[in-house]
Design a protein around this motif. Structure first.
Motif, mmCIF file in Angstrom:
data_model
loop_
_atom_site.group_PDB
_atom_site.id
_atom_site.type_symbol
_atom_site.label_atom_id
_atom_site.label_comp_id
_atom_site.label_asym_id
_atom_site.label_seq_id
_atom_site.Cartn_x
_atom_site.Cartn_y
_atom_site.Cartn_z
ATOM 1 N N ARG A 140 0.841 -1.221 0.000
ATOM 2 C CA ARG A 140 0.000 0.000 0.000
ATOM 3 C C ARG A 140 0.865 1.256 0.000
ATOM 4 O O ARG A 140 0.431 2.319 -0.412
ATOM 5 N N ASP A 141 2.086 1.142 0.529
ATOM 6 C CA ASP A 141 3.054 2.242 0.564
ATOM 7 C C ASP A 141 4.399 1.642 0.972
ATOM 8 O O ASP A 141 4.570 1.234 2.126
ATOM 9 N N PRO A 142 5.346 1.564 0.026
ATOM 10 C CA PRO A 142 6.591 0.821 0.293
ATOM 11 C C PRO A 142 7.477 1.423 1.385
ATOM 12 O O PRO A 142 8.430 0.789 1.801
ATOM 13 N N ARG A 143 7.144 2.615 1.852
ATOM 14 C CA ARG A 143 7.923 3.176 2.966
ATOM 15 C C ARG A 143 7.500 2.554 4.298
ATOM 16 O O ARG A 143 8.158 2.714 5.319
ATOM 17 N N LEU A 144 6.371 1.857 4.268
ATOM 18 C CA LEU A 144 5.767 1.381 5.518
ATOM 19 C C LEU A 144 5.997 -0.107 5.740
ATOM 20 O O LEU A 144 6.226 -0.871 4.794
ATOM 21 N N SER A 145 5.899 -0.513 6.982
ATOM 22 C CA SER A 145 5.923 -1.931 7.350
ATOM 23 C C SER A 145 4.684 -2.617 6.807
ATOM 24 O O SER A 145 3.585 -2.050 6.812
ATOM 25 N N ALA A 146 4.868 -3.871 6.362
ATOM 26 C CA ALA A 146 3.724 -4.702 5.963
ATOM 27 C C ALA A 146 3.117 -5.385 7.186
ATOM 28 O O ALA A 146 2.111 -6.071 7.074
ATOM 29 N N GLY A 147 3.733 -5.194 8.348
ATOM 30 C CA GLY A 147 3.336 -5.953 9.540
ATOM 31 C C GLY A 147 4.062 -7.279 9.550
ATOM 32 O O GLY A 147 4.540 -7.753 8.525
ATOM 33 N N GLY A 148 4.176 -7.881 10.726
ATOM 34 C CA GLY A 148 4.894 -9.156 10.803
ATOM 35 C C GLY A 148 4.347 -10.014 11.926
ATOM 36 O O GLY A 148 3.407 -9.597 12.589
ATOM 37 N N SER A 149 4.875 -11.211 12.100
ATOM 38 C CA SER A 149 6.086 -11.638 11.439
ATOM 39 C C SER A 149 5.866 -12.273 10.072
ATOM 40 O O SER A 149 6.827 -12.434 9.316
ATOM 41 N N SER A 150 4.611 -12.609 9.699
ATOM 42 C CA SER A 150 4.376 -13.236 8.391
ATOM 43 C C SER A 150 4.270 -12.152 7.327
ATOM 44 O O SER A 150 3.297 -12.068 6.582
ATOM 45 N N SER A 151 5.310 -11.310 7.232
ATOM 46 C CA SER A 151 5.236 -10.090 6.431
ATOM 47 C C SER A 151 5.175 -10.359 4.933
ATOM 48 O O SER A 151 4.344 -9.786 4.228
ATOM 49 N N GLY A 152 6.043 -11.225 4.437
ATOM 50 C CA GLY A 152 6.112 -11.457 2.992
ATOM 51 C C GLY A 152 4.864 -12.151 2.464
ATOM 52 O O GLY A 152 4.410 -11.852 1.352
ATOM 53 N N LEU A 261 -6.695 4.326 20.302
ATOM 54 C CA LEU A 261 -7.045 3.965 18.931
ATOM 55 C C LEU A 261 -6.866 5.160 17.998
ATOM 56 O O LEU A 261 -7.345 6.258 18.286
ATOM 57 N N HIS A 262 -6.177 4.937 16.885
ATOM 58 C CA HIS A 262 -6.158 5.902 15.795
ATOM 59 C C HIS A 262 -7.621 6.085 15.348
ATOM 60 O O HIS A 262 -8.385 5.125 15.344
ATOM 61 N N PRO A 263 -8.000 7.312 14.948
ATOM 62 C CA PRO A 263 -9.413 7.533 14.589
ATOM 63 C C PRO A 263 -9.913 6.587 13.486
ATOM 64 O O PRO A 263 -11.093 6.182 13.508
ATOM 65 N N ASP A 264 -9.047 6.216 12.549
ATOM 66 C CA ASP A 264 -9.467 5.274 11.496
ATOM 67 C C ASP A 264 -9.843 3.918 12.093
ATOM 68 O O ASP A 264 -10.763 3.243 11.615
ATOM 69 N N VAL A 265 -9.106 3.517 13.131
ATOM 70 C CA VAL A 265 -9.388 2.229 13.771
ATOM 71 C C VAL A 265 -10.683 2.332 14.577
ATOM 72 O O VAL A 265 -11.542 1.445 14.518
ATOM 73 N N ALA A 266 -10.842 3.435 15.298
ATOM 74 C CA ALA A 266 -12.058 3.630 16.090
ATOM 75 C C ALA A 266 -13.298 3.611 15.189
ATOM 76 O O ALA A 266 -14.314 2.971 15.512
ATOM 77 N N ARG A 413 -8.870 8.767 7.076
ATOM 78 C CA ARG A 413 -7.852 9.800 7.293
ATOM 79 C C ARG A 413 -6.500 9.404 6.727
ATOM 80 O O ARG A 413 -5.865 10.167 6.023
ATOM 81 N N SER A 414 -6.057 8.199 7.067
ATOM 82 C CA SER A 414 -4.724 7.764 6.647
ATOM 83 C C SER A 414 -4.714 7.261 5.203
ATOM 84 O O SER A 414 -3.663 7.254 4.563
ATOM 85 N N GLY A 415 -5.854 6.811 4.699
ATOM 86 C CA GLY A 415 -5.886 6.157 3.393
ATOM 87 C C GLY A 415 -5.303 4.759 3.427
ATOM 88 O O GLY A 415 -5.179 4.100 2.402
ATOM 89 N N LEU A 416 -4.934 4.293 4.616
ATOM 90 C CA LEU A 416 -4.284 2.981 4.775
ATOM 91 C C LEU A 416 -5.266 1.965 5.363
ATOM 92 O O LEU A 416 -6.268 2.345 5.982
ATOM 93 N N PRO A 417 -4.963 0.684 5.197
ATOM 94 C CA PRO A 417 -5.842 -0.340 5.767
ATOM 95 C C PRO A 417 -5.838 -0.321 7.300
ATOM 96 O O PRO A 417 -4.811 -0.020 7.913
#
Lengths: 456, 72
Positions: A140-152, A261-266, A413-417
Motif C-alpha cells: 500500500r506504501d513501500p515506505r511502511l511496514s507490511a506488519g509481521g512476522s508473516s510479512s512477505g 485507537l487511531h481515529p481510522d481504527v475507532a 484519514r490515513s488512506g491505509l488499511p
C-alpha cells in the motif's frame, strides 16, 4: 477472481494451471521491490502445474483449488531446502526431507506452491524487518511496514501476486500483517491445523494461519488444510463445532481494547458494530494480564527453543532477536507457571463472554502501518514502542486459542488499511468466516494494491 | 495502556542473568549482559502484573498432560 473461480476456470479449460502459475511467477518478479519473496520455486511450480494440466486433460479431478498459486512463510518445510525461518542461525540445518503438512494438504487439493516468503527473524517481531534478508515493504506504501512476522506472505497477497498464502501466528503474526497490508486473515483455533513441518517458535502458542482476499477464499483454504495429522502431537481431535447460527449475536470488546485507537481504527470498530448489529460492549477484565502472560511465555519458550543454538553459535542470530532470546532462556519457572495459570483463567473468562455472543470483535492493531526503521509510533496522542504497542490487541487473545479472523477496510484519514478482529468460540471458524462475510458486504474488503493503482 | 512496567524493587537483573546463564550452560558475553538484563527486567514487570490476579497461584495451569494421547 476467487479461489473457487480460478479452480473452476482451470478445470473447465478456460485457462490452465500452467498459465495461472506463470502469471503468479511474473507477478512475484514484478513485485520484487517489496522484498516479499525469499525463494521462488519456479521449476517445481511449473512441473506441478504441468502435471495438473495433464491430469485434467485425461479427465481426472484436480481438486477444489486446482491451479491456485500460493506462497508460504519461509519457516514451512519445502522438500530439499533448508528451512530458514528468516535466520542465519538455521543455515547449517539439513534440508527438509518432505514438505510441511500444510503444503502437502494444499497441493493435494490442486494448489501450487510458488514461493517462500520473508519474515521477522525466527518469527519474533511484528514489523517484517529482517537483518539478513532485508525488510518487507508494504504494497500500500513501500515506505511502511507490511506488519509481521508473516510479512512477505501478507505483502504478496496484498500486492495481488498470489491469491493465497500461509503464515504462522503466535502473538498476532497473521492478524497484524493482514490488518496493516489490507487483506483478510485467519488464525484458526489452537490445535486445529497441523504444525508438522513448521519451524517452531513458541510451542504452546504457535498456530498455522491463512491470508487471502476474502472470507470465502479463507474458507476454501481452510477446508483443504483441515485434516488429521498423526505427526502433530498438539493437534486437537474429536472436535465437533456447532453449526453457524442463523441469527448471529455479536458484541464489542471494550476495556483494554477501547484505547488508544487511531481515529481510522475507532471508526472501523464502530462500523463493525453497525454491520454486525452489536449494540453491547463487554469487557475481558484479564486482557492486560493475558498480554503479560503471552509476553512471558513467548520470551521463555522462544529462548528455550533456541538455547542450544545460542550456546553454539550466538553470532548467527540477528541483533533484533539475540539478546531477547538469551533473556528468555533465563526466565524463572515461577513466571512461566503463573502465565500458564493466567492462561486458564482468561480462557475461562472469554468463554463466559461467548455465552451471550457468537462472535466478539475488537481492533486488530491500534493504528495503521508505521514507517520501517522506527522504534516508536504515535497513537491518539500517545507515543508507544512499536514492539509493545502494535500487538497489544492480538497478543492477549492468542493466549485463549480461539479462532480469530481479521477483516479490513481503508481508513478515511490515513488512506491505509485498518483491521478488526472477529473472535469466535473454539473450533467455530465457520461462524467467524460468516461474520467476516457480513462485514465484507459492509465495506470491509480491499482490492490488491496493484489493481488499486491501475484503477486510480 | 501498553507501557513498560517496572520490575520488582531490588531485582538485580544483571547479577541474576550472569548466575542463571551459568546454571543452564548459556555463554553470556560481557557486552551482552546489559541488554539481556534490560529484557529480563521488562519481563519481570510483566510477571509482577500477573501476580495481581486473585489467587492465581492456586489456579489449574492451562496445559494438562493426558496419558496415551497419541493412541486416542
Amino acid at each position: 477472481m476467487s479461489l473457487a473461480a480460478t479452480a473452476e476456470a482451470v478445470c473447465s479449460g478456460r485457462t490452465s494451471a500452467s498459465e495461472t502459475v506463470a502469471q503468479a511467477l511474473a507477478a512475484i518478479e514484478a513485485a520484487a521491490g517489496l522484498n516479499a519473496a525469499t525463494h521462488v520455486h519456479a521449476e517445481r511450480a511449473r512441473a506441478r502445474a504441468a502435471a495438473l494440466d495433464a491430469r485434467i486433460s485425461e479427465g481426472g479431478d484436480p481438486g477444489p483449488l486446482a491451479g491456485v498459486p500460493f506462497a508460504v512463510k519461509n519457516l514451512f518445510d519445502v522438500e530439499g531446502q533448508i528451512t530458514r525461518a528468516g535466520s542465519r542461525a538455521t543455515g547449517a540445518d539439513p534440508p527438509a526431507a518432505r514438505d510441511a503438512y500444510a503444503i502437502r494438504a494444499l497441493e493435494e487439493a490442486g494448489a501450487v506452491l510458488v514461493a517462500s516468503t520473508n519474515m521477522d527473524e525466527l518469527a519474533y517481531g511484528f514489523s517484517g524487518e529482517n537483518a539478513h534478508d532485508g525488510d518487507t515493504r508494504n504494497p500500500r506504501d513501500p515506505r511502511l511496514s507490511a506488519g509481521g512476522s508473516s510479512s512477505g506472505s501478507a505483502a504478496l497477497v496484498a500486492a495481488g501476486a498470489v491469491p493465497l498464502a500461509l503464515g504462522t501466528d503466535t502473538n498476532g503474526s497473521v492478524r497484524v500483517p493482514a490488518a496493516l497490508s489490507g487483506i483478510a486473515g485467519l488464525k484458526p483455533t489452537y490445535g486445529r491445523l497441523s504444525r508438522s513441518g513448521v519451524f517452531s517458535f513458541v510451542h504452546s502458542l504457535d498456530h498455522v494461519g491463512v491470508f487471502a482476499a476474502t472470507a470465502d477464499d479463507l474458507a476454501a483454504a481452510l477446508a483443504a488444510l483441515d485434516g488429521p495429522d498423526p505427526d502433530d502431537p498438539a493437534q486437537a481431535s474429536g472436535v465437533s463445532p456447532r453449526p453457524v447460527p442463523q441469527e448471529l449475536r455479536a458484541a464489542r470488546l471494550g476495556g483494554w481494547f477501547a484505547a488508544p485507537l487511531h481515529p481510522d481504527v475507532a471508526e472501523a470498530v464502530d462500523a463493525a458494530a453497525g454491520a454486525l448489529g452489536a449494540p453491547t460492549t463487554v469487557e475481558l477484565t484479564l486482557a492486560e494480564a493475558a498480554r503479560a502472560a503471552a509476553f512471558v511465555l513467548t520470551t521463555a519458550e522462544g529462548g528455550q527453543r533456541h538455547l542450544a543454538g545460542l550456546a553454539r553459535h550466538a553470532e548467527r542470530f540477528g541483533p533484533l532477536v539475540r539478546d531477547r532470546l538469551r533473556a528468555g532462556a533465563l526466565v524463572p519457572a515461577a513466571w512461566t507457571g503463573r502465565a500458564q495459570k493466567l492462561r486458564r483463567r482468561v480462557t475461562d473468562e472469554l468463554s463466559d463472554l461467548h455465552r451471550e455472543a457468537d462472535v466478539l470483535f475488537a481492533p486488530a492493531t491500534p493504528c495503521p502501518a508505521f514507517p520501517l526503521g522506527t522504534a516508536e509510533h504515535g497513537v491518539a496522542g500517545e507515543v508507544l514502542p512499536i514492539r509493545l504497542g502494535i500487538g497489544m490487541f492480538t497478543q492477549p487473545l492468542t493466549l485463549t486459542g480461539v479462532p480469530i479472523g481479521v477483516a479490513v477496510r481503508r481508513g478515511a484519514r490515513s488512506g491505509l488499511p485498518v483491521g478488526v478482529q472477529v473472535i469466535g468460540r473454539p473450533f467455530e471458524e465457520a461462524t467467524v468466516l460468516a461474520a467476516m462475510a457480513r462485514l465484507e458486504k459492509a465495506g470491509f474488503v480491499m482490492h490488491p494494491a496493484q489493481t488499486e493503482a491501475a484503477h486510480a | 495502556m501498553p507501557t513498560f512496567l517496572p520490575p520488582p524493587p531490588g531485582f538485580d537483573a544483571e547479577g541474576y542473568a550472569r548466575a542463571a546463564a551459568s546454571a543452564i550452560g548459556l555463554p553470556l558475553p560481557d557486552e551482552a549482559v546489559a541488554e539481556v538484563a534490560a529484557n529480563l527486567a521488562r519481563t519481570a514487570g510483566f510477571a509482577a502484573l500477573m501476580a495481581e490476579a486473585p489467587e492465581i497461584d492456586a489456579t489449574e495451569p492451562a496445559p494438562v498432560f493426558r496419558a496415551g494421547e497419541r493412541e486416542r
